[in-house]
Design an enzyme around this catalytic site. Structure first.
Site, PDB file in Angstrom:
ATOM      1  N   ASP A  67       4.390   0.209   5.628  1.00 32.89           N
ATOM      2  CA  ASP A  67       2.948   0.483   5.642  1.00 32.89           C
ATOM      3  C   ASP A  67       2.166  -0.510   4.798  1.00 32.89           C
ATOM      4  OD1 ASP A  67       3.911   1.378   3.206  1.00 32.89           O
ATOM      5  OD2 ASP A  67       3.508   3.481   3.596  1.00 32.89           O
ATOM      6  N   ASN A 136       3.243  15.152  -1.329  1.00 32.33           N
ATOM      7  CA  ASN A 136       2.863  16.041  -0.214  1.00 32.33           C
ATOM      8  C   ASN A 136       3.860  15.955   0.952  1.00 32.33           C
ATOM      9  OD1 ASN A 136       2.309  13.569   0.902  1.00 32.33           O
ATOM     10  ND2 ASN A 136       0.139  13.936   1.291  1.00 32.33           N
ATOM     11  N   HIS A 138       4.836  13.196   2.526  1.00 34.94           N
ATOM     12  CA  HIS A 138       4.651  12.120   3.513  1.00 34.94           C
ATOM     13  C   HIS A 138       5.810  11.123   3.467  1.00 34.94           C
ATOM     14  CE1 HIS A 138       2.087   9.293   0.684  1.00 34.94           C
ATOM     15  NE2 HIS A 138       3.369   9.128   0.482  1.00 34.94           N
ATOM     16  N   GLU A 143       0.933  11.319   6.936  1.00 35.54           N
ATOM     17  CA  GLU A 143       0.454  12.404   6.091  1.00 35.54           C
ATOM     18  C   GLU A 143       0.640  13.760   6.788  1.00 35.54           C
ATOM     19  OE1 GLU A 143      -0.021  11.527   3.170  1.00 35.54           O
ATOM     20  OE2 GLU A 143      -1.867  10.420   2.804  1.00 35.54           O
TER      21      GLU A 143
HETATM   22  P1  PGA Z   1       6.261   6.505  -5.172  1.00 37.02           P
HETATM   23  O1  PGA Z   1       5.651   6.757  -3.734  1.00 37.02           O
HETATM   24  O2  PGA Z   1       7.574   5.832  -4.959  1.00 37.02           O
HETATM   25  O3  PGA Z   1       5.258   5.624  -5.847  1.00 37.02           O
HETATM   26  O4  PGA Z   1       6.401   7.835  -5.837  1.00 37.02           O
HETATM   27  C1  PGA Z   1       6.447   7.255  -2.710  1.00 37.02           C
HETATM   28  C2  PGA Z   1       5.605   7.598  -1.514  1.00 37.02           C
HETATM   29  O5  PGA Z   1       4.424   7.932  -1.680  1.00 37.02           O
HETATM   30  O6  PGA Z   1       6.132   7.534  -0.393  1.00 37.02           O
END
Ligand code: PGA
Length: 245
Positions: A67, A136, A138, A143
């Site tokens: 992404d 959350n 995702h 999302e």
């Molecule tokens: P993070 O993000 O590794 O910074 O916790 C993971 C994500 O949001 O997929």
């Protein structure tokens, strides 16, 4: 689903790096799906060290990132283009022509998304997809929602994601509201998936991901339908699983 619980973040990162290294050693032309965020940072550092010290060779590897924000130029310090260069691509010998990161800054985002999935297919598909998980639930920037998109697409970020990611920006207002992300179909087509989660703040999402129920309201729960998923957790991220036992 195979679940491994590491003692801490460092051990999780070491395990993850060894799995990526094994993939690359077994097939020097591996297609890797890569993630950004805090979680894989140490894994990239260990892989970079393996490249320097053990000649781990990425010269035949093709990469596809999950992404990217919409609205940040590739040289913006918070863009995922910048992150990947900084943490990995500048440290190893992946050929720049083999690096793919979605970029919707061009005129035709729909074409960009379509071509991204075509490029994944044309490369033979992803051999190993590295994933993090949002608080959350995702994966990539897919999302929680009533529906999830199969293919690469543009997405509106949720308040929770904007809140979680504002730690990287001067203020919440600077966090982009939109992103381009591989869809859940693009992710689920990967031959192997390795999801990493570290910290207490991920424990609830991890517990729900492994609940035995699949819901678009927790996109990571779809991994329960994949044929070869590996989940590597540290003790903190696994804390609610252990509490249940
Ligand atoms: P993070 O993000 O590794 O910074 O916790 C993971 C994500 O949001 O997929």
């Amino acid at each position: 689903m195979k679940i491994v619980i590491a003692a801490d973040y460092r051990e999780l990162s070491q395990m993850a790096a060894e799995i990526v290294a094994e993939q690359v050693r077994t097939n020097k032309n591996s297609v890797l799906g890569l993630a950004t965020g805090s979680t894989p940072e140490c894994m990239y550092a260990i892989l970079s060290q393996m490249h320097r010290q053990d000649n781990l060779d990425f010269s035949g590897v093709i990469t596809f990132n999950l992404d990217e924000y919409v609205g940040l130029a590739p040289d913006h310090p918070q863009s995922y283009h910048y992150y990947m260069k900084n943490h990995f691509f500048n440290q190893v010998n992946v050929k720049s022509c083999n690096i793919n990161i979605p970029c919707a800054e061009k005129n035709n985002p729909e074409k960009v998304c379509l071509e991204y999935d075509q490029n994944i297919n044309n490369s033979g598909g992803i051999d190993l997809q590295v994933l993090g998980i949002g608080t959350n639930g995702h994966i990539g920037f897919n999302e929680p929602d009533r529906f999830l998109s199969v293919d690469t697409h543009i997405v509106d970020l949720t308040e929770e994601t904007i809140e979680a990611n504002c730690r990287f920006f001067e203020s919440k207002n600077e966090v982009p509201r939109r992103a381009v992300t591989m869809g859940v179909g693009s992710i689920m087509k990967a031959k192997k998936i390795m999801l990493l989660a570290s910290g207490f703040h991920k424990a609830k999402a991890v517990k729900e991901m492994l609940s035995g129920k699949v819901t678009t309201e927790l996109p990571a729960s779809l991994l329960q339908l994949h044929h070869d998923p590996l989940v590597i957790l540290d003790h903190e991220a696994a804390s609610l699983l252990q509490a249940k036992e």
